[in-house]
Motif scaffolding. Structure first.
Motif, short mmCIF file in Angstrom:
data_model
loop_
_atom_site.label_atom_id
_atom_site.label_comp_id
_atom_site.label_asym_id
_atom_site.label_seq_id
_atom_site.Cartn_x
_atom_site.Cartn_y
_atom_site.Cartn_z
N ARG A 88 1.74 11.46 88.03
CA ARG A 88 1.15 10.30 87.37
C ARG A 88 2.19 9.57 86.52
NH1 ARG A 88 -3.21 13.73 85.38
NH2 ARG A 88 -2.66 13.01 83.28
N MET A 89 3.03 10.33 85.84
CA MET A 89 4.06 9.72 85.02
C MET A 89 5.04 8.93 85.87
SD MET A 89 4.76 12.78 82.24
CE MET A 89 5.88 11.84 81.18
N LYS A 90 5.37 9.43 87.05
CA LYS A 90 6.31 8.74 87.94
C LYS A 90 5.73 7.41 88.45
CE LYS A 90 8.87 12.78 89.62
NZ LYS A 90 9.16 13.63 90.81
N LYS A 91 4.41 7.29 88.47
CA LYS A 91 3.77 6.07 88.95
C LYS A 91 3.53 5.05 87.84
CE LYS A 91 1.41 8.51 92.70
NZ LYS A 91 0.10 8.97 93.23
N SER A 92 3.78 5.43 86.60
CA SER A 92 3.54 4.56 85.45
C SER A 92 4.86 4.05 84.88
CB SER A 92 2.78 5.34 84.37
OG SER A 92 2.93 4.75 83.10
N PRO A 93 4.97 2.77 84.55
CA PRO A 93 6.22 2.25 83.97
C PRO A 93 6.63 3.00 82.70
CG PRO A 93 4.82 0.43 84.67
CD PRO A 93 3.99 1.68 84.82
N THR A 228 -6.93 5.86 77.99
CA THR A 228 -5.89 5.71 78.99
C THR A 228 -5.22 7.05 79.26
OG1 THR A 228 -3.97 4.36 79.59
CG2 THR A 228 -4.03 5.24 77.34
N ASP A 229 -4.33 7.11 80.23
CA ASP A 229 -3.59 8.33 80.53
C ASP A 229 -2.60 8.59 79.38
OD1 ASP A 229 -2.06 10.41 81.52
OD2 ASP A 229 -1.96 9.59 83.55
N LEU A 230 -2.94 9.54 78.53
CA LEU A 230 -2.18 9.74 77.30
C LEU A 230 -0.79 10.31 77.53
CD1 LEU A 230 -5.01 11.17 75.00
CD2 LEU A 230 -4.15 8.83 75.11
N MET A 231 -0.56 10.93 78.67
CA MET A 231 0.77 11.46 78.96
C MET A 231 1.72 10.36 79.44
SD MET A 231 1.21 14.59 78.15
CE MET A 231 2.68 15.00 79.11
N CYS A 232 1.20 9.17 79.69
CA CYS A 232 2.03 8.06 80.16
C CYS A 232 2.27 7.04 79.06
CB CYS A 232 1.38 7.40 81.37
SG CYS A 232 1.33 8.45 82.84
N ILE A 233 2.15 7.45 77.80
CA ILE A 233 2.40 6.56 76.67
C ILE A 233 3.70 6.98 76.00
CG2 ILE A 233 1.60 5.75 74.43
CD1 ILE A 233 -1.25 6.18 75.37
N TYR A 234 4.59 6.02 75.81
CA TYR A 234 5.87 6.25 75.11
C TYR A 234 5.58 6.02 73.62
CZ TYR A 234 11.02 6.43 75.21
OH TYR A 234 12.34 6.79 75.07
#
Length: 260
Positions: A88-93, A228-234
């Motif tokens: 999922r992280m690889k698919k998120s900017p 939202t997907d919390l692991m994809c937040i910087y």
């Protein structure tokens, strides 16, 4: 603001802002972060993983305060979940940026949160940590992931735990930790999270169990699914933003404060 403990970089270390000062310092910083994760890793065969998982589960049930055992249980049972998070992280900017930069939620890199305006997300995190005399450097390292990439994802999941406490407004008591484990399960599907919830409810007294089942459990399920997907937040890039604004932007539902 309670300033029990400040997390500025110690003298003689490279601060987070200095890591971006030149290409050579960026390379040095990346190498240090990678080496730290590599040094912590302990390769295990499948039967060794099973043995560590079983031993950690038994030990954690006997002594739920053993963070190292709970961490080992999460790692040895969580590989499929962490692999899904990685994809999922690889698919998120923002997720890709996190994987590229490999930021760490450690005092050297988040100490500037103390100096941010009171209404900001970063300042709220600093208050949360300072009021409890917590340090972001106290979490045990990830040891039992097969690759450096998975080890970083597991490290990231562990280090953003207190950021999630801040965003959802959850205390660090038994009810608050159990509720956050429900959110973590909804976000990452880690078996350890559900096991922790079961273990927590066993230790509740009658009043706590009633409050958790009636108010916090249904809220946590809804909150974990709605946001939202919390692991994809910087997160580090949003420290200077208003806390309530980032909550709205990420679909965060704050925890019930005084349920009737």
């Amino acid at each position: 603001m309670v300033k029990t403990k400040k997390f500025h970089a110690p003298h003689g270390t490279i601060s987070a802002c200095h890591l971006n000062s030149s290409s050579s310092s960026e390379t040095e910083g990346d190498s240090l972060r990678t080496m730290t994760i590599e040094r912590a890793r302990v390769p295990l065969s499948r039967w060794q993983q099973a043995a560590v998982a079983m031993g950690s589960a038994v030990g954690a049930l006997v002594n739920p305060r053993r963070a190292d055992l709970i961490a080992a249980l999460g790692e040895t049972t969580g590989k499929p979940a962490f692999e899904m998070v990685l994809e999922r992280m690889k698919k998120s900017p923002e997720g890709r940026a996190i994987l590229l930069d490999r930021p760490r939620v450690v005092s050297e890199q988040v100490g500037h949160a103390w100096d941010l305006p009171e209404n900001t997300f970063g300042a709220a995190y600093a208050r949360f940590m300072g009021s409890r005399n917590f340090s972001p450097d106290d979490r045990p390292p990830v040891r039992f992931m097969e690759t450096d990439e998975l080890a970083y994802v597991a490290t990231r999941a562990r280090e953003v735990h207190d950021l999630w406490h801040t965003l959802f407004g959850l205390p660090t008591n038994l009810i608050g930790e159990s509720a956050l484990k429900v959110i973590e399960f909804e976000q990452m599907y880690l078996p350890m999270c559900m096991l922790s919830v079961i273990g927590g409810t066993v230790r509740f007294n009658e009043k706590q169990r009633s409050m958790f089942l009636k108010h916090y459990l249904p809220w946590a399920v809804r909150a974990g699914r709605q946001c939202t997907d919390l692991m994809c937040i910087y997160y580090e890039r949003h420290f200077s933003e208003d806390l309530e604004q980032v909550r709205r932007k990420w679909g965060i539902i704050p925890a019930p404060q005084h349920p009737k």
